[in-house]
Structure formats: structure tokens, C-alpha cells
Design a protein around this motif. Structure first.
Motif, PDB file in Angstrom:
ATOM      1  N   CYS A 184     -21.495  61.518 -86.332  1.00  0.00           N
ATOM      2  CA  CYS A 184     -22.387  61.829 -87.396  1.00  0.00           C
ATOM      3  C   CYS A 184     -23.372  63.201 -86.812  1.00  0.00           C
ATOM      4  O   CYS A 184     -23.448  64.116 -87.662  1.00  0.00           O
ATOM      5  N   LEU A 185     -23.448  62.929 -85.571  1.00  0.00           N
ATOM      6  CA  LEU A 185     -24.310  64.234 -85.147  1.00  0.00           C
ATOM      7  C   LEU A 185     -23.478  65.365 -84.925  1.00  0.00           C
ATOM      8  O   LEU A 185     -23.867  66.509 -85.388  1.00  0.00           O
ATOM      9  N   VAL A 186     -22.102  65.313 -84.725  1.00  0.00           N
ATOM     10  CA  VAL A 186     -21.266  66.440 -84.709  1.00  0.00           C
ATOM     11  C   VAL A 186     -21.051  67.169 -85.868  1.00  0.00           C
ATOM     12  O   VAL A 186     -21.272  68.151 -86.070  1.00  0.00           O
ATOM     13  N   ALA A 187     -20.997  66.087 -87.204  1.00  0.00           N
ATOM     14  CA  ALA A 187     -20.829  66.570 -88.317  1.00  0.00           C
ATOM     15  C   ALA A 187     -22.075  67.228 -88.816  1.00  0.00           C
ATOM     16  O   ALA A 187     -21.937  68.508 -89.365  1.00  0.00           O
ATOM     17  N   PHE A 188     -23.234  66.584 -88.453  1.00  0.00           N
ATOM     18  CA  PHE A 188     -24.520  67.392 -88.923  1.00  0.00           C
ATOM     19  C   PHE A 188     -24.622  68.740 -88.259  1.00  0.00           C
ATOM     20  O   PHE A 188     -24.881  69.549 -88.526  1.00  0.00           O
ATOM     21  N   VAL A 189     -24.484  68.659 -86.799  1.00  0.00           N
ATOM     22  CA  VAL A 189     -24.418  70.029 -86.008  1.00  0.00           C
ATOM     23  C   VAL A 189     -23.576  71.152 -86.623  1.00  0.00           C
ATOM     24  O   VAL A 189     -23.785  72.371 -86.919  1.00  0.00           O
ATOM     25  N   TYR A 190     -22.287  70.581 -87.042  1.00  0.00           N
ATOM     26  CA  TYR A 190     -21.147  71.402 -87.646  1.00  0.00           C
ATOM     27  C   TYR A 190     -22.061  71.943 -88.802  1.00  0.00           C
ATOM     28  O   TYR A 190     -21.637  73.370 -89.279  1.00  0.00           O
ATOM     29  N   ILE A 191     -22.394  71.232 -89.815  1.00  0.00           N
ATOM     30  CA  ILE A 191     -23.117  71.807 -91.037  1.00  0.00           C
ATOM     31  C   ILE A 191     -23.893  72.487 -90.756  1.00  0.00           C
ATOM     32  O   ILE A 191     -24.155  73.513 -91.458  1.00  0.00           O
TER      33      ILE A 191
END
Length: 187
Positions: free
Chosen positions: A119-126
């Protein structure tokens, strides 16, 4: 047994005290009610064993010394040994259960950590894509406007930007286009 040696020289009572201290240490750390009950039983058997040992020490006579150890001491030591093995068996089973539970909880924690990390990686990517887009979109728009000016459209103006550097570039572009438009009208 036949009194060739002094009773105290065998260290029998010290061994029983040492066993009792070991049982007391186990009682302090045991949490399972069944284990505590087993340890109390072993402690009671140690009391009986000590009483039998004291009886041996205090009584003399060949007939008594030959009959009594077999009844009191040997039977009690075998019983204590069996109960200690039973305690070890059930503690090992409890330990296996605790290890299984710990492994299950560890697996759950790892799964939660992996999910949070994803989730954190997805959030940082977005977030990174939005930041990059907020920078590149005005630059692309400015590049498109420069092409339009190159084709002769001097009415084009830059799009306002939230980035100070891009906004400064856009303001300079607008001033340049206005000046070029003025110069073209003069010519």
C-alpha cells in the motif's frame, strides 16, 4: 545401607534439597495450571522422600535398613522420576503448541507488513506520478504554446502553474510573446 559409611557422607539430603530448589524454580516460571499441579505433586513426593531419608538416617539395625529403602526411597525415587518425565512431556507439548501459535502470529504479522508495504509503495508511486505530472504538464503546455507562437499565433498565453519556477518561466514567455507580437505589429 549397611553402615560402612556415615549417612551424611552420601549427600542424599543435599540432592533432595537441590531437586526441591529446581522444582521451586520451575514453579515460578510455570503458567499452565496442569504443570503447576504436577510440580506440586513432585514437591510433595520430595517431602515424602526426605522423610524416608531422615528415617533411614535416624534408625539402625540390619533388618530395618534392608527392608525400608526398598519400600520408601526406591519407590519414591521411581515415582518422582516418572512424574518428572510426565512434566517434561507435557511441557514439551505446550512448547510445541506455543511454537505453532508463534509461527502463526509471525505469519500474520509478515502478511500485514507486506500488505502495508505494498500500500505504501502504491501510495508513493501515485504521489510521485502526480508530482511528476504537476511538473511535466505545464512544461508540455508551454512547449505546445511555443510551437503555436512559432506558427504565428501571438495571442497564446501560458497556463498558470503551482510550481514557482514553471510560473516564472510562463510569465517570461508571456512577456516575450507580447513583445514579439508588438514588434510584428510594428513591422
Amino acid at each position: 545401607v549397611i553402615a560402612k559409611k556415615d549417612f551424611d557422607s552420601y549427600g542424599i539430603l543435599e540432592d533432595t534439597d537441590q531437586a526441591r530448589r529446581a522444582v521451586e524454580r520451575l514453579q515460578q516460571t510455570a503458567t499452565d495450571p496442569d504443570s503447576l499441579s504436577r510440580l506440586r505433586t513432585i514437591n510433595g513426593d520430595l517431602d515424602k522422600l526426605e522423610a524416608g531419608e531422615l528415617e533411614l538416617r535416624d534408625n539402625t539395625g540390619y533388618a530395618f535398613l534392608m527392608k525400608r529403602p526398598d519400600v520408601n526411597v526406591r519407590v519414591l525415587t521411581t515415582l518422582i522420576q516418572d512424574r518428572v518425565w510426565e512434566y517434561v512431556y507435557y511441557e514439551t507439548a505446550n512448547l510445541d503448541s506455543m511454537i505453532s501459535q508463534t509461527n502463526l502470529e509471525t505469519s500474520r504479522i509478515v502478511a500485514i507488513i507486506v500488505a502495508v508495504t505494498v500500500c505504501l509503495v502504491a501510495f508513493v508511486y501515485i504521489l510521485a506520478m502526480r508530482v511528476a505530472d504537476s511538473i511535466t504538464k505545464p512544461i508540455k503546455q508551454l512547449s505546445s504554446n511555443i510551437k503555436m507562437v512559432g506558427q504565428g499565433d501571438f495571442t497564446v498565453r501560458s497556463v498558470p502553474s503551482q510550481t514557482d519556477e514553471i510560473q516564472a518561466l510562463g510569465n517570461t514567455f508571456d512577456a516575450m510573446v507580447e513583445q514579439i507580437g508588438t514588434l510584428m505589429d510594428n513591422v
